[in-house]
Write an enzyme that holds these catalytic residues in place. Structure first.
Site, short mmCIF file in Angstrom:
data_model
loop_
_atom_site.label_atom_id
_atom_site.label_comp_id
_atom_site.label_asym_id
_atom_site.label_seq_id
_atom_site.Cartn_x
_atom_site.Cartn_y
_atom_site.Cartn_z
N GLY A 101 0.83 -1.20 0.00
CA GLY A 101 0.00 0.00 0.00
C GLY A 101 0.86 1.25 0.00
O GLY A 101 2.10 1.16 0.03
N THR B 288 1.21 3.31 2.42
CA THR B 288 1.84 3.48 3.73
C THR B 288 2.61 2.23 4.14
O THR B 288 3.78 2.30 4.49
CB THR B 288 0.79 3.82 4.81
OG1 THR B 288 -0.01 4.91 4.33
CG2 THR B 288 1.45 4.22 6.11
N PRO C 249 -4.78 -1.86 -7.88
CA PRO C 249 -4.79 -3.32 -7.76
C PRO C 249 -5.38 -3.79 -6.44
O PRO C 249 -6.03 -4.84 -6.38
CB PRO C 249 -3.33 -3.72 -7.90
CG PRO C 249 -2.54 -2.48 -8.01
CD PRO C 249 -3.46 -1.32 -8.19
N ASP C 250 -5.18 -3.00 -5.37
CA ASP C 250 -5.75 -3.41 -4.08
C ASP C 250 -7.27 -3.48 -4.14
O ASP C 250 -7.90 -4.34 -3.53
CB ASP C 250 -5.28 -2.47 -2.95
CG ASP C 250 -5.53 -0.99 -3.22
OD1 ASP C 250 -5.69 -0.59 -4.39
OD2 ASP C 250 -5.56 -0.21 -2.25
N ARG C 251 -7.86 -2.61 -4.94
CA ARG C 251 -9.32 -2.60 -5.06
C ARG C 251 -9.79 -3.79 -5.88
O ARG C 251 -10.84 -4.38 -5.60
CB ARG C 251 -9.76 -1.29 -5.70
CG ARG C 251 -9.19 -0.08 -4.98
CD ARG C 251 -9.58 1.21 -5.63
NE ARG C 251 -11.00 1.49 -5.39
CZ ARG C 251 -11.68 2.45 -6.02
NH1 ARG C 251 -11.07 3.19 -6.92
NH2 ARG C 251 -12.95 2.65 -5.75
N ASP D 5 -12.39 -0.29 2.48
CA ASP D 5 -11.03 -0.57 2.95
C ASP D 5 -10.41 0.70 3.54
O ASP D 5 -10.21 1.69 2.84
CB ASP D 5 -10.19 -1.09 1.77
CG ASP D 5 -8.81 -1.61 2.22
OD1 ASP D 5 -8.34 -1.20 3.30
OD2 ASP D 5 -8.22 -2.41 1.48
N THR E 30 -4.53 4.00 3.49
CA THR E 30 -4.06 5.37 3.32
C THR E 30 -5.23 6.24 2.83
O THR E 30 -5.46 7.34 3.34
CB THR E 30 -2.92 5.42 2.29
OG1 THR E 30 -1.93 4.47 2.69
CG2 THR E 30 -2.33 6.81 2.19
N1 LIG Z 1 -6.84 1.80 16.97
C1 LIG Z 1 -6.03 2.32 16.05
N2 LIG Z 1 -5.66 3.61 16.15
C2 LIG Z 1 -4.86 4.15 15.23
N3 LIG Z 1 -4.36 3.48 14.17
C3 LIG Z 1 -4.69 2.20 14.05
C4 LIG Z 1 -5.52 1.54 14.97
N4 LIG Z 1 -5.69 0.26 14.56
C5 LIG Z 1 -4.95 0.13 13.43
N5 LIG Z 1 -4.37 1.29 13.12
C6 LIG Z 1 -3.54 1.62 11.97
O1 LIG Z 1 -4.12 1.05 10.85
C7 LIG Z 1 -3.08 0.78 9.93
C8 LIG Z 1 -3.35 -0.52 9.27
O2 LIG Z 1 -4.21 -0.26 8.26
P1 LIG Z 1 -4.00 -0.82 6.83
O3 LIG Z 1 -2.91 -1.80 6.78
O4 LIG Z 1 -5.34 -1.23 6.39
O5 LIG Z 1 -3.64 0.47 6.03
P2 LIG Z 1 -2.30 1.28 5.87
O6 LIG Z 1 -1.16 0.37 6.03
O7 LIG Z 1 -2.35 2.47 6.76
O8 LIG Z 1 -2.50 1.80 4.41
P3 LIG Z 1 -2.05 1.18 3.01
O9 LIG Z 1 -2.59 -0.22 2.95
O10 LIG Z 1 -2.70 2.11 2.05
O11 LIG Z 1 -0.57 1.25 3.04
C9 LIG Z 1 -1.78 0.70 10.69
O12 LIG Z 1 -0.89 1.63 10.14
C10 LIG Z 1 -2.15 1.06 12.10
O13 LIG Z 1 -1.28 2.07 12.56
C1 LIG Z 2 -7.01 4.60 -4.01
C2 LIG Z 2 -5.78 3.84 -3.60
C3 LIG Z 2 -4.66 4.83 -3.23
C4 LIG Z 2 -6.15 3.04 -2.34
O1 LIG Z 2 -5.09 2.27 -1.91
C5 LIG Z 2 -5.32 2.87 -4.71
O2 LIG Z 2 -6.31 1.93 -4.95
C6 LIG Z 2 -4.99 3.59 -6.00
O3 LIG Z 2 -3.93 4.14 -6.11
N1 LIG Z 2 -5.92 3.55 -6.98
C7 LIG Z 2 -5.77 4.10 -8.30
C8 LIG Z 2 -7.00 4.78 -8.79
C9 LIG Z 2 -8.27 3.95 -8.78
O4 LIG Z 2 -8.37 2.95 -8.06
O5 LIG Z 2 -9.21 4.30 -9.51
K LIG Z 3 -4.36 -1.94 2.46
#
Ligand SMILES: Nc1ncnc2c1ncn2[C@@H]1O[C@H](COP(=O)(O)OP(=O)(O)OP(=O)(O)O)[C@@H](O)[C@H]1O
Ligand SMILES: CC(C)(CO)[C@@H](O)C(=O)NCCC(=O)O
Ligand SMILES: [K+]
Length: 258
Positions: free
Chosen positions: A8, A10, A108-110, A129, A132
């Protein structure tokens, strides 16, 4: 065994799938500078530490950050001697259709969430979902991805307040006791938390109305449980929906479960 990588904006999650279950999951921050050798040192150290003697024969990658794919490909080729499946590339088939405007590169995640949601619950689904960004993926009756919604993520919204306003501190999300905050942090948490509850409810209501049919709502992502506590926003919660989808797509392409 299958190494499934969900990258992702993040965080990047690595999971090892033995054909029936995930035997290990590790999370690292997403950094496009990280090389294949760095990934391997990190991975092999964790595997050794947890005494996991998995022979990785297959790799599948979903990446919302195009630049990291190159190094993950090298990791796969060099250390696991296998060509990775990369979701979104033409040679990685999906078990569902994608019905969007021509030229749209759906994240792709979607797509993976769509496949996973359809596999677990069937069609007429909204997958929410909390990453980020917070994404809503609309899954048609036949499993097709037919579009959705992209909203700023929960942490991104809080961070934007902090970045843009000199007097607003960095704050972590939590469920405030009351809507009316009596200090700055509580005010910010209320705005984002209750604002988000409203956002999710409104968007889902409008999607259902626009599509004129009942739809099941499935949530995933780190912050989904926080929102589930407060209101009946979701019908189902899956903590590793994206990982599940990666195993389904891998099986679809190879005819093997691992
Ligand atoms: N109770 C909470 N309070 C704050 N943050 C939380 C809590 N529970 C989980 N998280 C956060 O959620 C995040 C996990 O979410 P997820 O893996 O779905 O998305 P992401 O890693 O932030 O984003 P992406 O997948 O776009 O990189 C972690 O970074 C964690 O810090
Ligand atoms: C929207 C995010 C950032 C969510 O992770 C990712 O799915 C993305 O970069 N999407 C591209 C645009 C789209 O899904 O239409
Ligand atoms: K994710």
């Amino acid at each position: 065994m299958l190494l499934a990588i969900d990258c992702g904006n993040t965080n990047t999650v690595f999971s090892i799938w033995d054909g029936t279950k995930f035997i290990a999951t590790w999370r690292t921050s997403t950094e496009h500078q990280r090389t294949a050798d760095q990934y391997y040192v990190w991975l092999s150290t964790l595997m050794e530490f947890q005494k996991i003697e998995a022979e990785i024969t297959d790799v599948i990658v979903s990446s919302t950050v195009p630049r990291v794919v190159f190094n993950l490909r090298v990791l796969s080729d060099r250390y696991f001697n296998t060509r990775p499946w990369v979701v979104g590339r033409p040679d990685c088939a999906l078990p569902v259709d994608v019905r969007v405007d021509a030229g749209t590169a759906v994240g792709p995640d979607r797509l993976v969430n769509t496949v996973a949601g359809y596999d677990l619950y069937g069609g007429d689904l909204i997958v929410v979902d909390f990453g980020t960004a917070t994404t809503f993926d609309v899954v048609d009756a036949d499993g097709a991805y037919v579009g959705g919604v992209i909203s700023p993520g929960v942490n991104l919204s809080l961070e934007a307040l902090h970045q843009a306003a000199a007097a607003l501190p960095h704050v972590d999300i939590s469920r405030p006791q009351r809507v009316v905050g009596t200090n700055t942090v509580a005010c910010m948490q209320s705005g984002v938390f209750w604002g988000y509850v409203g956002l999710v409810r409104e968007i889902c209501t409008r999607i259902k109305a626009e599509r004129e049919r009942p739809m099941k709502i499935v949530s995933t992502g780190g912050l989904a449980p926080l929102f589930q506590q407060s209101a009946d926003l979701f019908d189902e919660y899956e903590d590793d929906l994206t990982m599940h989808g990666l195993t389904v797509i891998h099986a679809y392409n190879t005819g093997r479960t691992t």
